[in-house]
Design a protein around this motif. Structure first.
Motif, PDB file in Angstrom:
ATOM      1  N   PHE A  88      -0.954   7.446   4.959  1.00 56.92           N
ATOM      2  CA  PHE A  88      -2.167   7.288   3.957  1.00 56.92           C
ATOM      3  C   PHE A  88      -1.538   6.065   3.002  1.00 56.92           C
ATOM      4  O   PHE A  88      -2.018   4.721   2.902  1.00 56.92           O
ATOM      5  CB  PHE A  88      -2.568   8.287   2.892  1.00 56.92           C
ATOM      6  N   SER A  89      -0.165   6.181   2.445  1.00 54.06           N
ATOM      7  CA  SER A  89       0.347   5.294   1.550  1.00 54.06           C
ATOM      8  C   SER A  89       0.531   3.857   2.179  1.00 54.06           C
ATOM      9  O   SER A  89       0.351   2.662   1.962  1.00 54.06           O
ATOM     10  CB  SER A  89       1.646   5.765   1.001  1.00 54.06           C
ATOM     11  N   MET A  90       1.138   3.950   3.549  1.00 52.61           N
ATOM     12  CA  MET A  90       1.467   2.818   4.574  1.00 52.61           C
ATOM     13  C   MET A  90       0.059   1.985   4.644  1.00 52.61           C
ATOM     14  O   MET A  90       0.041   0.606   4.589  1.00 52.61           O
ATOM     15  CB  MET A  90       2.344   3.152   5.700  1.00 52.61           C
ATOM     16  N   THR A  91      -1.110   2.459   5.117  1.00 54.06           N
ATOM     17  CA  THR A  91      -2.238   2.050   5.403  1.00 54.06           C
ATOM     18  C   THR A  91      -2.811   1.206   4.241  1.00 54.06           C
ATOM     19  O   THR A  91      -3.442   0.224   4.254  1.00 54.06           O
ATOM     20  CB  THR A  91      -3.119   3.130   6.008  1.00 54.06           C
ATOM     21  N   LEU A  92      -2.742   2.194   3.158  1.00 55.56           N
ATOM     22  CA  LEU A  92      -3.241   1.483   2.013  1.00 55.56           C
ATOM     23  C   LEU A  92      -2.621   0.230   1.818  1.00 55.56           C
ATOM     24  O   LEU A  92      -3.114  -0.933   1.186  1.00 55.56           O
ATOM     25  CB  LEU A  92      -2.981   2.251   0.739  1.00 55.56           C
ATOM     26  N   CYS A  93      -1.156   0.057   1.723  1.00 57.93           N
ATOM     27  CA  CYS A  93      -0.414  -0.901   1.480  1.00 57.93           C
ATOM     28  C   CYS A  93      -0.798  -2.010   2.535  1.00 57.93           C
ATOM     29  O   CYS A  93      -0.735  -3.184   2.052  1.00 57.93           O
ATOM     30  CB  CYS A  93       1.214  -0.708   1.622  1.00 57.93           C
ATOM     31  N   PHE A  94      -1.015  -1.632   3.879  1.00 57.93           N
ATOM     32  CA  PHE A  94      -1.224  -2.781   4.530  1.00 57.93           C
ATOM     33  C   PHE A  94      -2.586  -3.587   4.391  1.00 57.93           C
ATOM     34  O   PHE A  94      -2.574  -4.809   4.450  1.00 57.93           O
ATOM     35  CB  PHE A  94      -1.374  -2.336   6.107  1.00 57.93           C
ATOM     36  N   VAL A  95      -3.362  -2.497   4.197  1.00 58.63           N
ATOM     37  CA  VAL A  95      -4.736  -3.264   3.994  1.00 58.63           C
ATOM     38  C   VAL A  95      -4.788  -4.066   2.613  1.00 58.63           C
ATOM     39  O   VAL A  95      -5.377  -5.140   2.709  1.00 58.63           O
ATOM     40  CB  VAL A  95      -5.792  -2.074   3.672  1.00 58.63           C
ATOM     41  N   ALA A  96      -4.199  -3.648   1.683  1.00 59.33           N
ATOM     42  CA  ALA A  96      -4.203  -4.402   0.368  1.00 59.33           C
ATOM     43  C   ALA A  96      -3.310  -5.795   0.571  1.00 59.33           C
ATOM     44  O   ALA A  96      -3.846  -7.004   0.112  1.00 59.33           O
ATOM     45  CB  ALA A  96      -3.434  -3.454  -0.883  1.00 59.33           C
ATOM     46  N   GLY A  97      -2.344  -5.427   1.325  1.00 57.05           N
ATOM     47  CA  GLY A  97      -1.514  -6.822   1.571  1.00 57.05           C
ATOM     48  C   GLY A  97      -2.152  -7.922   2.389  1.00 57.05           C
ATOM     49  O   GLY A  97      -2.065  -9.097   1.877  1.00 57.05           O
ATOM     50  N   PHE A  98      -2.743  -7.406   3.476  1.00 56.47           N
ATOM     51  CA  PHE A  98      -3.369  -8.357   4.218  1.00 56.47           C
ATOM     52  C   PHE A  98      -4.661  -8.959   3.576  1.00 56.47           C
ATOM     53  O   PHE A  98      -4.895 -10.176   3.777  1.00 56.47           O
ATOM     54  CB  PHE A  98      -3.690  -7.786   5.490  1.00 56.47           C
ATOM     55  N   LYS A  99      -5.343  -8.299   2.856  1.00 57.83           N
ATOM     56  CA  LYS A  99      -6.641  -8.694   2.243  1.00 57.83           C
ATOM     57  C   LYS A  99      -6.277  -9.333   1.017  1.00 57.83           C
ATOM     58  O   LYS A  99      -6.839 -10.620   0.729  1.00 57.83           O
ATOM     59  CB  LYS A  99      -7.349  -7.505   1.703  1.00 57.83           C
ATOM     60  N   TYR A 100      -5.663  -9.207   0.153  1.00 57.42           N
ATOM     61  CA  TYR A 100      -5.228  -9.878  -0.999  1.00 57.42           C
ATOM     62  C   TYR A 100      -3.781 -10.784  -0.982  1.00 57.42           C
ATOM     63  O   TYR A 100      -3.408 -11.368  -2.228  1.00 57.42           O
ATOM     64  CB  TYR A 100      -5.105  -8.960  -2.120  1.00 57.42           C
ATOM     65  N   GLY A 101      -2.975 -10.564   0.039  1.00 59.41           N
ATOM     66  CA  GLY A 101      -1.767 -11.670   0.268  1.00 59.41           C
ATOM     67  C   GLY A 101      -2.334 -12.638   0.954  1.00 59.41           C
ATOM     68  O   GLY A 101      -1.295 -13.601   1.224  1.00 59.41           O
TER      69      GLY A 101
END
Length: 201
Positions: free
Chosen positions: A188-201
């Motif tokens: 869960f934690s890694m997927t949340l980081c990936f989605v947030a990073g790709f979307k807002y980075g």
């Protein structure tokens, strides 16, 4: 080992995040990164659903090590292809050779520590790429700061992937009970980081 309601909820959210990543976040990327990210998050989505439906025991399957390798390899390939122009073909060759090396060493009996060495080498390179590249790009100002979250997700996938892979290889880093207990949280934690990073980075 019985999977708790909380773990099921975390895995369900993980699946929804992976589906969101495939459907919306990676839209517009060039062809190879889009394919690579789709494979990575597709495998993550299917894995989460299988754990929810069949229980944590599905991880006992001997194909887990092989399938788990696809996530970091394809994720790192997409990142290199997007951001390291001069290394993209070389890394594509590494990803293909690395995957087939693990496939062969896990499908046929091999002497000594060769399967473990191959596993650690491929996972290590892919994991460090996912961890370091986004953070380096963020520090250099080549991407927005939140892209560094992809690196944090990379650290988490490295921890979870290596722990699970060495467990299946018979060389556990932690006890089986601890690994299986923390795995839904890591996913869960890694997927949340990936989605947030790709979307807002």
């Amino acid at each position: 080992m019985k999977i708790s309601i909380l773990d099921r909820v975390l895995l369900l959210i993980t699946c929804l995040l992976a589906a969101y990543q495939i459907g919306f976040v990676i839209d517009g990327f060039s062809t190879l990164p889009m394919i690579a990210y789709t494979i990575a998050f597709g495998v993550l989505l299917v894995s989460g659903l299988l754990i929810i439906l069949l229980g944590i025991e599905v991880l006992e399957s001997p194909v887990v090590v092989i399938v788990a390798t696809m996530i970091p390899l394809t994720l790192s390939l997409g990142l290199v292809w997007q951001h390291l122009e001069s290394f993209k073909v070389l890394y594509l060759v590494f990803a293909i050779i690395g995957f087939f090396a693990i496939l062969v060493t896990r499908s046929f009996p091999m002497p000594g520590r060769l399967p473990t060495i191959v596993l650690a080498l491929v996972h290590g390179i892919a994991g460090m790429t996912i961890f370091l590249l986004p953070i380096f790009l963020s520090i250099q100002g080549l991407t927005r700061p939140l892209f560094s979250l992809v690196g944090i997700g990379g650290a988490l996938i490295g921890i979870g992937g290596l722990a699970l892979s060495f467990l299946k290889a018979g060389k556990p880093i932690l006890s089986k009970e601890i690994i299986l207990k923390i795995l839904p949280v890591i996913l869960f934690s890694m997927t949340l980081c990936f989605v947030a990073g790709f979307k807002y980075g």
